[in-house]
Write a protein that holds these residues in place. Structure first.
Motif, PDB file in Angstrom:
ATOM      1  N   TYR A 184     -49.342 -88.178 -30.422  1.00  0.00           N
ATOM      2  CA  TYR A 184     -49.534 -87.712 -31.798  1.00  0.00           C
ATOM      3  C   TYR A 184     -50.010 -86.267 -31.736  1.00  0.00           C
ATOM      4  O   TYR A 184     -51.023 -85.940 -31.101  1.00  0.00           O
ATOM      5  CB  TYR A 184     -50.573 -88.570 -32.522  1.00  0.00           C
ATOM      6  N   GLN A 185     -49.267 -85.363 -32.408  1.00  0.00           N
ATOM      7  CA  GLN A 185     -49.625 -83.952 -32.426  1.00  0.00           C
ATOM      8  C   GLN A 185     -48.954 -83.292 -33.630  1.00  0.00           C
ATOM      9  O   GLN A 185     -47.824 -83.624 -33.985  1.00  0.00           O
ATOM     10  CB  GLN A 185     -49.191 -83.254 -31.128  1.00  0.00           C
ATOM     11  N   ASN A 186     -49.721 -82.367 -34.263  1.00  0.00           N
ATOM     12  CA  ASN A 186     -49.225 -81.671 -35.461  1.00  0.00           C
ATOM     13  C   ASN A 186     -48.763 -82.656 -36.555  1.00  0.00           C
ATOM     14  O   ASN A 186     -47.727 -82.489 -37.187  1.00  0.00           O
ATOM     15  CB  ASN A 186     -48.074 -80.727 -35.102  1.00  0.00           C
ATOM     16  N   SER A 220     -54.702 -89.671 -36.436  1.00  0.00           N
ATOM     17  CA  SER A 220     -54.889 -88.599 -37.418  1.00  0.00           C
ATOM     18  C   SER A 220     -56.236 -87.911 -37.285  1.00  0.00           C
ATOM     19  O   SER A 220     -56.436 -86.825 -37.830  1.00  0.00           O
ATOM     20  CB  SER A 220     -54.743 -89.177 -38.837  1.00  0.00           C
ATOM     21  N   SER A 221     -57.177 -88.521 -36.566  1.00  0.00           N
ATOM     22  CA  SER A 221     -58.480 -87.890 -36.368  1.00  0.00           C
ATOM     23  C   SER A 221     -58.488 -86.969 -35.141  1.00  0.00           C
ATOM     24  O   SER A 221     -59.526 -86.410 -34.789  1.00  0.00           O
ATOM     25  CB  SER A 221     -59.565 -88.967 -36.212  1.00  0.00           C
ATOM     26  N   CYS A 222     -57.352 -86.833 -34.503  1.00  0.00           N
ATOM     27  CA  CYS A 222     -57.263 -86.036 -33.280  1.00  0.00           C
ATOM     28  C   CYS A 222     -56.233 -84.908 -33.443  1.00  0.00           C
ATOM     29  O   CYS A 222     -55.248 -85.051 -34.160  1.00  0.00           O
ATOM     30  CB  CYS A 222     -56.832 -86.915 -32.094  1.00  0.00           C
ATOM     31  N   GLU A 223     -56.496 -83.798 -32.744  1.00  0.00           N
ATOM     32  CA  GLU A 223     -55.491 -82.741 -32.699  1.00  0.00           C
ATOM     33  C   GLU A 223     -54.312 -83.186 -31.849  1.00  0.00           C
ATOM     34  O   GLU A 223     -53.161 -82.908 -32.161  1.00  0.00           O
ATOM     35  CB  GLU A 223     -56.104 -81.463 -32.121  1.00  0.00           C
ATOM     36  N   ARG A 224     -54.657 -83.889 -30.776  1.00  0.00           N
ATOM     37  CA  ARG A 224     -53.622 -84.475 -29.915  1.00  0.00           C
ATOM     38  C   ARG A 224     -54.131 -85.820 -29.415  1.00  0.00           C
ATOM     39  O   ARG A 224     -55.287 -85.938 -29.009  1.00  0.00           O
ATOM     40  CB  ARG A 224     -53.297 -83.565 -28.727  1.00  0.00           C
ATOM     41  N   ALA A 225     -53.250 -86.826 -29.500  1.00  0.00           N
ATOM     42  CA  ALA A 225     -53.636 -88.162 -29.058  1.00  0.00           C
ATOM     43  C   ALA A 225     -52.506 -88.787 -28.260  1.00  0.00           C
ATOM     44  O   ALA A 225     -51.326 -88.437 -28.439  1.00  0.00           O
ATOM     45  CB  ALA A 225     -53.983 -89.039 -30.264  1.00  0.00           C
ATOM     46  N   GLU A 226     -52.891 -89.709 -27.356  1.00  0.00           N
ATOM     47  CA  GLU A 226     -51.912 -90.436 -26.552  1.00  0.00           C
ATOM     48  C   GLU A 226     -52.325 -91.906 -26.450  1.00  0.00           C
ATOM     49  O   GLU A 226     -53.509 -92.233 -26.435  1.00  0.00           O
ATOM     50  CB  GLU A 226     -51.816 -89.861 -25.133  1.00  0.00           C
ATOM     51  N   TRP A 227     -51.314 -92.777 -26.400  1.00  0.00           N
ATOM     52  CA  TRP A 227     -51.540 -94.194 -26.087  1.00  0.00           C
ATOM     53  C   TRP A 227     -50.833 -94.459 -24.760  1.00  0.00           C
ATOM     54  O   TRP A 227     -49.635 -94.187 -24.601  1.00  0.00           O
ATOM     55  CB  TRP A 227     -50.962 -95.093 -27.174  1.00  0.00           C
ATOM     56  N   ARG A 228     -51.574 -95.001 -23.827  1.00  0.00           N
ATOM     57  CA  ARG A 228     -51.036 -95.231 -22.494  1.00  0.00           C
ATOM     58  C   ARG A 228     -51.180 -96.689 -22.077  1.00  0.00           C
ATOM     59  O   ARG A 228     -52.120 -97.365 -22.481  1.00  0.00           O
ATOM     60  CB  ARG A 228     -51.760 -94.369 -21.459  1.00  0.00           C
ATOM     61  N   LYS A 229     -50.239 -97.143 -21.284  1.00  0.00           N
ATOM     62  CA  LYS A 229     -50.341 -98.475 -20.683  1.00  0.00           C
ATOM     63  C   LYS A 229     -50.661 -98.291 -19.201  1.00  0.00           C
ATOM     64  O   LYS A 229     -49.912 -97.612 -18.474  1.00  0.00           O
ATOM     65  CB  LYS A 229     -49.031 -99.257 -20.838  1.00  0.00           C
ATOM     66  N   LYS A 230     -51.804 -98.883 -18.796  1.00  0.00           N
ATOM     67  CA  LYS A 230     -52.258 -98.734 -17.402  1.00  0.00           C
ATOM     68  C   LYS A 230     -51.507 -99.730 -16.526  1.00  0.00           C
ATOM     69  O   LYS A 230     -51.578-100.940 -16.723  1.00  0.00           O
ATOM     70  CB  LYS A 230     -53.756 -99.012 -17.308  1.00  0.00           C
ATOM     71  N   SER A 231     -50.763 -99.220 -15.604  1.00  0.00           N
ATOM     72  CA  SER A 231     -49.998-100.095 -14.719  1.00  0.00           C
ATOM     73  C   SER A 231     -49.801 -99.401 -13.376  1.00  0.00           C
ATOM     74  O   SER A 231     -49.938 -98.193 -13.259  1.00  0.00           O
ATOM     75  CB  SER A 231     -48.632-100.441 -15.336  1.00  0.00           C
ATOM     76  N   SER A 232     -49.481-100.198 -12.424  1.00  0.00           N
ATOM     77  CA  SER A 232     -49.247 -99.650 -11.077  1.00  0.00           C
ATOM     78  C   SER A 232     -47.752 -99.341 -10.913  1.00  0.00           C
ATOM     79  O   SER A 232     -46.898-100.083 -11.429  1.00  0.00           O
ATOM     80  CB  SER A 232     -49.695-100.656 -10.012  1.00  0.00           C
ATOM     81  N   PRO A 233     -47.377 -98.305 -10.232  1.00  0.00           N
ATOM     82  CA  PRO A 233     -48.292 -97.383  -9.522  1.00  0.00           C
ATOM     83  C   PRO A 233     -48.838 -96.253 -10.385  1.00  0.00           C
ATOM     84  O   PRO A 233     -49.810 -95.607 -10.027  1.00  0.00           O
ATOM     85  CB  PRO A 233     -47.408 -96.847  -8.397  1.00  0.00           C
TER      86      PRO A 233
END
Length: 322
Positions: A52-54, A31-44
């Protein structure tokens, strides 16, 4: 898992932990961001878990059911952590990235009563130091030169086995556990880069139960208190009964005395009236009797007519022819 902790330590990435089969909330508020993402770092390639947006949080199709959004605070929630969920993650807010590592742990559940002592086992070979953590706070740090540094609130309550680094027995003993000691304990060696084994404990502190002797004493105390209360009530009842009986007796005596006094008064009054009547009879004078006789002529009895008269009659010359 040792590789995860060593990599995080070497790169300065903060490690977070979750207990297997329990929910976990990731850091990062969308909610503190205009646009946010959560990512899982994995190969490849990296995989986007959610965006999160709007003011709308959306879980990507491949992660639905495993992850969800916290609607109130717009955090990413891992519904039930699994070992395969361990690894590096990334939170991106308005293009700014923040890396973190999630370590999913299996915790040994331990239950203890308040004020009991407890020993949490941990073993490691060739350790130069040992560190025990409570959640993310230090409980104890022991160095190779024998220096012991207890954590805040654990002074005088924590200890390790003698020659622990030599024997590899790094077990932690806590004396007199408190309710506030409940929580997650972890054992580390080599400046918190390597896990000891077993590594994680989840301590549950229960209220201390009374021993049979204490229970007997408690029952005796309760019986004693009940006896005192019952005795007091009985005494009060007896006093009230005595007061009531005295009241009834006193009332009866007063009533009897009143009745006796009334009877005596009537008897005395009757005697006085009789005396007065007698006095009037005795005080009748002969004068009054004579007056009575004068006023009422005495009747001469008729029987005198039949008796011969002894009175000599007067001489009447006419009767002799004179």
């Amino acid at each position: 898992m040792c590789d995860i902790n060593q990599k995080a330590f070497s790169q300065g990435i903060k490690t977070y932990f979750a207990i297997v089969n329990t929910p976990y909330t990731f850091p990062g508020n969308g909610s503190s961001c205009e646009r946010a993402e959560w990512r899982k770092k994995s190969s490849p390639t990296d995989a986007t878990i959610a965006t999160y947006q709007n003011k709308i949080c959306l879980i990507e199709k491949g992660f639905r059911g495993e992850f969800s959004c916290n609607v109130k605070e717009n955090h990413l929630l891992l519904n039930s952590a699994k070992y395969t969920d361990s690894g590096p993650y990334e939170f991106v807010c308005n293009g700014k990235k923040k890396a973190l590592i999630l370590d999913v742990l299996y915790a040994v559940n331990v239950h203890k009563a308040e004020m009991d002592n407890i020993t949490l086992s941990c073993h490691a070979a060739n350790a130069n130091d040992v560190t025990w953590l409570y959640n993310d706070e230090k409980v104890l740090h022991y160095t190779k030169d024998g220096t012991i540094i207890p954590g805040k609130g654990y002074e005088g309550r924590v200890s390790l086995e003698k020659n622990c680094l030599k024997t590899g027995d790094l077990s932690l003993t806590i004396t007199g556990v408190h309710k506030t000691d409940a929580g997650l304990y972890r054992c580390f060696v080599h400046d918190e880069t390597t896990k000891g084994y077993p590594h994680t404990y989840l301590l549950h502190v229960n209220e201390k139960r009374s021993s049979p002797g204490d229970q007997t004493d408690s029952n005796c105390n309760e019986a004693h208190i009940f006896g005192i209360i019952f005795g007091t009530l009985l005494v009060i009842l007896i006093v009230e009964v005595v007061i009531y009986l005295l009241y009834c007796l006193t009332s009866k005596l007063l009533k009897d005395q009143s009745t006796s006094a009334t009877t005596t008064y009537h008897v005395a009054k009757s005697a006085d009236d009789t005396t007065d009547n007698g006095s009037e009879l005795c005080n009748t004078s002969p004068k009054n009797e004579r007056q009575s006789m004068d006023g009422h002529p005495v009747q001469v009895s008729d029987t005198t007519e039949n008796k011969p008269s002894t009175t000599r009659p007067f001489f009447n010359p006419s009767e002799r022819g004179l």
